[in-house]
Scaffold this motif. Structure first.
Motif, short mmCIF file in Angstrom:
data_model
loop_
_atom_site.label_atom_id
_atom_site.label_comp_id
_atom_site.label_asym_id
_atom_site.label_seq_id
_atom_site.Cartn_x
_atom_site.Cartn_y
_atom_site.Cartn_z
N CYS A 8 -50.77 -50.83 -25.96
CA CYS A 8 -51.45 -50.08 -27.01
C CYS A 8 -50.52 -48.95 -27.47
N CYS A 12 -52.86 -42.02 -26.89
CA CYS A 12 -53.98 -41.97 -25.95
C CYS A 12 -53.36 -41.98 -24.55
N ASP A 14 -54.13 -43.29 -21.90
CA ASP A 14 -54.29 -44.49 -21.08
C ASP A 14 -53.14 -45.49 -21.26
N THR A 15 -52.63 -45.65 -22.49
CA THR A 15 -51.51 -46.57 -22.77
C THR A 15 -51.78 -47.96 -22.19
N CYS A 16 -52.88 -48.55 -22.62
CA CYS A 16 -53.36 -49.81 -22.05
C CYS A 16 -52.35 -50.96 -22.19
N LEU A 43 -60.53 -52.57 -22.35
CA LEU A 43 -60.08 -51.87 -23.55
C LEU A 43 -61.20 -51.04 -24.13
N CYS A 44 -60.83 -50.09 -24.99
CA CYS A 44 -61.83 -49.30 -25.69
C CYS A 44 -62.34 -50.11 -26.89
N LYS A 46 -62.03 -49.66 -29.94
CA LYS A 46 -61.09 -49.73 -31.07
C LYS A 46 -60.15 -50.92 -30.90
N MET A 47 -59.51 -50.99 -29.72
CA MET A 47 -58.48 -52.01 -29.52
C MET A 47 -59.05 -53.35 -29.10
N ILE A 178 -60.72 -43.09 -21.04
CA ILE A 178 -61.84 -43.85 -20.45
C ILE A 178 -61.48 -44.54 -19.13
N HIS A 179 -60.18 -44.83 -18.92
CA HIS A 179 -59.86 -45.61 -17.71
C HIS A 179 -59.89 -44.80 -16.43
N LEU A 559 -59.10 -42.73 -33.39
CA LEU A 559 -58.06 -42.03 -32.66
C LEU A 559 -57.34 -41.09 -33.62
S1 SF4 Z 1 -58.22 -46.68 -24.34
FE1 SF4 Z 1 -58.03 -47.66 -26.32
S2 SF4 Z 1 -56.75 -46.29 -27.57
FE2 SF4 Z 1 -56.52 -45.70 -25.41
S3 SF4 Z 1 -54.70 -46.83 -24.73
FE3 SF4 Z 1 -56.48 -48.05 -24.21
S4 SF4 Z 1 -56.75 -49.44 -25.90
FE4 SF4 Z 1 -55.41 -47.77 -26.61
#
Ligand code: SF4
Ligand SMILES: Nc1nc2c(c(=O)[nH]1)N[C@H]1C(S)=C(S)[C@@H](COP(=O)(O)OP(=O)(O)OC[C@H]3O[C@@H](n4cnc5c(=O)[nH]c(N)nc54)[C@H](O)[C@@H]3O)O[C@H]1N2
Ligand SMILES: Nc1nc2c(c(=O)[nH]1)N[C@H]1C(S)=C(S)[C@@H](COP(=O)(O)OP(=O)(O)OC[C@H]3O[C@@H](n4cnc5c(=O)[nH]c(N)nc54)[C@H](O)[C@@H]3O)O[C@H]1N2
Ligand SMILES: [Mo]
Length: 669
Positions: A8, A12, A14-16, A43-44, A46-47, A178-179, A559
């Motif tokens: 991602c 953010c 988290d950098t998923c 994932l959130c 959005k992604m 969120i993670h 975001l």
């Molecule tokens: S939480 Fe969402 S915006 Fe944040 S890195 Fe993960 S996918 Fe991207």
């Protein structure tokens, strides 16, 4: 169908890790990568539908040139050749007449990839353009941490799993991080308690056993009040302090007497007994862990607030135990970004323009005035403070504005030339994170949509157009990434193999990293002799002459201003202004009606939401939307925010704002 690993690219912590499912050069769906050590496959919102951004009907597909008046949004398509020729000729004229400093770049964090994000710096240094001080996010937070901890690395967020008291302080973790809820859940199963300290009851309150609502900008005082009780009742870890802390005695003698629970209560609005209880529970915890957000650093006292809170774990010796400490941000430092930014291209003495003050600079800067503004992966018309000033500047007919973008943002509407940009699946990059220690390389998954080009390609074209013959501008982005990887710090052979294969790789921290304090004294520096204020103390925020603090915090569905192209997300973020029932009653305002928040800088229309989640004297809106989403469609949240800077490090003060509120007649603005 093909499944490719990616990352991602958004700003953010988290950098998923992503698994991109594609077919026939189209992204079909996007899933989380279960092998990512921090984000573990989720994932959130959005992604989870990134394909709707990548293949949005709102993508800009070709270069465009302005036809109508500035800001009208009326453009016609041209070839890349013509667009680059136009820009470089115009710049040559400007340089001949006013000098290269009349050209000002504007970029921030549309993409976080180390190569695509930072390559523009090298180009503009080489050009001799004005430099941009990119301090919009949270430099005051970094400053506050450094003043106490020096260059000590932030703890790995997985420490949370072993904590028994997790404090989410000035962070809405359910929107912006969120993670960590995964780590929090593990800790909770072992009996950990969770606190939220915020200015209103955010969604993160549902994670919490206790929610503490403080007055905006008052957290430094709260931390000092807690320390007053810890010291007064001898709830501190004396052995730890003796060995690892500098300046505890001075703090107790010179500072803490001014911060009794009673005096702190008048600053924070928290009851003195609540402050006492916070101190005693904090001291009783075995391994307290503070996850500090950036919210409280965006005030005129932001750096000092962070510095003060960062002292807390030292008093109870939390650092010495697994799961204890405070996390402001992480930085793996695995890669040398100066290979991309090329600081050696910098011409000495070129002037520096602060990003937070572009509103003034675009209108008032002189000698030379700003004659050209080049925007890439940023949306200044929406995200910079003092939107009215920014838009006034962008509307100047004599300003030559180029915007490299994926969508018709409020900034792009004001461009003379728009260049179409790629999304992250259309270009390669190398990613590190500011919320965990994972690094990862991503390769392009599909060909660019339309005629879109990545940041690096555009700078190579502009460099050729300006006649720059440095080898740097002739390399490919892959070569640049290879160089960063070659000169890595701390990666092993098998990790390098893994990176090459686009797998997520966790940079390992040394065994005793939490107890190795990288400060001048080698200790945690509550007293820092190199600071003008050697000891922490409470500083007041600016505020404004208006009755309500104006908190403008993130929503999970956007975001910053990214994702406004997505109706599936913007429809979930109707622009509410949340207000306490007593304040609404006093102003005779009804739930759902249109209201205007206003101050000396501007006026913005919202839909009113009356709720007990917001204390009296505070109003809250979540998300930075494009102007089109606000009732009235004229201005967005940043018409109210200010260009004032933080106490240290020239940071933004987005939350240090007050407004008044009035009802609007429906459609009668
Ligand atoms: S939480 Fe969402 S915006 Fe944040 S890195 Fe993960 S996918 Fe991207
Ligand atoms: N979904 C989503 N995620 C994001 C972003 C986004 O816009 N949307 N933005 C990204 C970016 S660029 C960044 S920098 C990070 C920022 O993420 P965070 O570190 O979470 O910082 P903020 O979002 O600025 O503010 C967090 C919280 O601080 C609270 N706050 C404001 N003032 C005070 C105060 O005086 N005291 C206390 N205790 N709390 C206060 C706000 O109400 C808010 O709930 O998030 C990133 N992640
Ligand atoms: N009121 C208020 N304002 C805020 C904040 C707040 O909390 N409240 N948060 C502030 C913070 S913390 C930050 S960090 C800033 C962020 O400000 P910005 O970094 O400007 O972030 P975005 O709004 O996400 O805008 C990024 C733009 O880049 C484009 N883009 C994405 N990828 C690429 C690419 O590869 N190339 C090019 N050329 N373009 C690309 C996107 O389409 C998007 O329009 O906003 C700040 N503004
Ligand atoms: Mo940010």
């Amino acid at each position: 169908m093909q499944i490719s690993r990616s990352v991602c690219p958004y700003d953010c912590p988290d950098t998923c890790g992503l698994l991109i499912h594609s077919e026939d050069n189209k992204v079909i769906k996007v899933k989380g990568d279960p092998d990512h050590p921090f984000t573990r496959g989720t994932l959130c919102p959005k992604m989870a539908h990134y394909e709707k951004t990548i293949h949005s009907p709102r993508r800009i597909l070709t270069p465009l040139i302005r036809r109508g008046p500035k800001g009208s949004g009326d453009f016609y398509p041209v070839s890349w050749n013509d667009a680059i020729k136009l820009i470089t000729q115009k710049w040559q004229d400007i340089i001949a007449k006013c000098g290269a400093e009349a050209i000002v770049p504007c970029s921030y964090a549309g993409t976080m990839g180390l190569a695509q994000r930072n390559c523009g710096q090298a180009f503009f240094y080489r050009l001799g353009a004005s430099q941009l001080d990119r301090t919009i996010c949270s430099p005051a937070k970094g400053y506050g941490w450094k003043a106490v901890m020096g260059s000590t690395p932030g703890p790995n967020p997985n420490e949370i799993q072993r904590s028994d008291l997790i404090i989410l302080w000035g962070i809405n973790a359910l929107a912006t991080n969120i993670h960590i809820t995964h780590d929090i859940d593990i800790a909770k199963q072992r009996g950990a308690k969770v606190w939220v300290i915020d200015t209103y009851e955010t969604t993160a309150a549902k994670l919490a056993d206790k929610v503490f609502i403080t007055r905006p900008g008052s957290d430094g005082a709260l931390a000092l009040g807690i320390m007053h009780v810890l010291a007064g009742k001898n709830l501190v870890d004396g052995d730890f302090i003796k060995q690892y802390v500098q300046g505890y005695d001075e703090l107790v003698k010179e500072v803490l007497p001014h911060y009794s629970p009673e005096s702190v209560s008048t600053i924070t609005g928290l009851d003195p007994d609540v402050i006492r209880e916070m101190a005693s529970l904090y001291a009783r915890a075995n391994a307290s862990f503070i996850r500090l957000g950036s919210g409280l650093s965006r005030y005129g006292n932001g750096a000092m607030t962070v510095r003060t809170i960062t002292c807390l774990p030292a008093l109870v010796g939390a650092w010495s135990r697994p799961g204890g400490g405070i996390l402001c941000s992480t930085s793996s430092n695995a890669f040398d970004v100066s290979l991309v930014t090329r600081d050696d291209f910098k011409k000495s003495n070129t002037r520096v323009v602060n990003i937070n003050k572009l509103g003034d600079a675009l209108n008032e800067l002189d000698d030379p005035p700003i004659m050209s503004f080049y925007v890439y992966h940023s949306n200044p018309a929406n995200v910079l403070p003092d939107q009215n000033k920014v838009l006034k500047g962008l509307a100047r007919e004599d300003l030559f504005t180029v915007v490299h973008e994926r969508f018709m943002t409020d900034t792009a509407q004001y461009a003379d030339v728009i260049l179409p940009a790629t999304t992250s699946v259309e270009h390669g990059d190398l990613y590190s994170s500011y919320g965990n220690y994972t690094v990862q390389r991503a390769y392009p998954v599909i060909a660019p949509v339309g005629e879109a080009k990545a940041n690096w390609e555009v700078f190579s074209l502009l460099a050729a157009g300006m006649g720059f013959d440095d080898d740097y501008f002739h390399q490919s982005v892959d070569e640049m990434i290879d160089k960063m990887i070659e000169r890595n710090k701390g990666l092993t052979g098998s990790q390098l193999e893994s990176l090459k294969a686009s797998n997520p790789v966790e940079v390992m921290l040394p065994d005793n990293y939490k107890m190795t304090f990288k400060t001048i004294s080698g200790k945690i520096e509550i007293l820092n002799p190199s600071e003008a204020d050697p000891l922490p103390r409470y500083l007041e925020p600016y505020g404004d002459q208006a009755p309500f603090w104006f908190i403008n915090s993130p929503t999970p569905y956007l975001l910053n201003s990214s994702f406004n192209e997505r109706d599936d997300l913007t429809s979930r973020t109707k622009v509410f202004l949340m207000m306490n029932p007593a304040d609404a009653a006093a102003k005779n305002l009804q739930d759902g009606q249109e209201v205007a928040a206003f101050n000396e800088r501007g006026e913005v229309a919202f839909y009113l939401k009356i709720t007990n989640k917001v204390p009296a004297g505070v109003v809250v809106t979540e998300g930075v939307l494009w102007n089109e989403s606000y009732p009235g469609k004229k201005r967005s949240v940043n018409a109210l925010t200010s260009q004032r800077l933080t106490d240290k490090a020239n940071g933004s003060t987005f939350y240090d704002v007050k407004v008044d509120v009035k009802g609007l007649e429906q459609n009668g603005r």
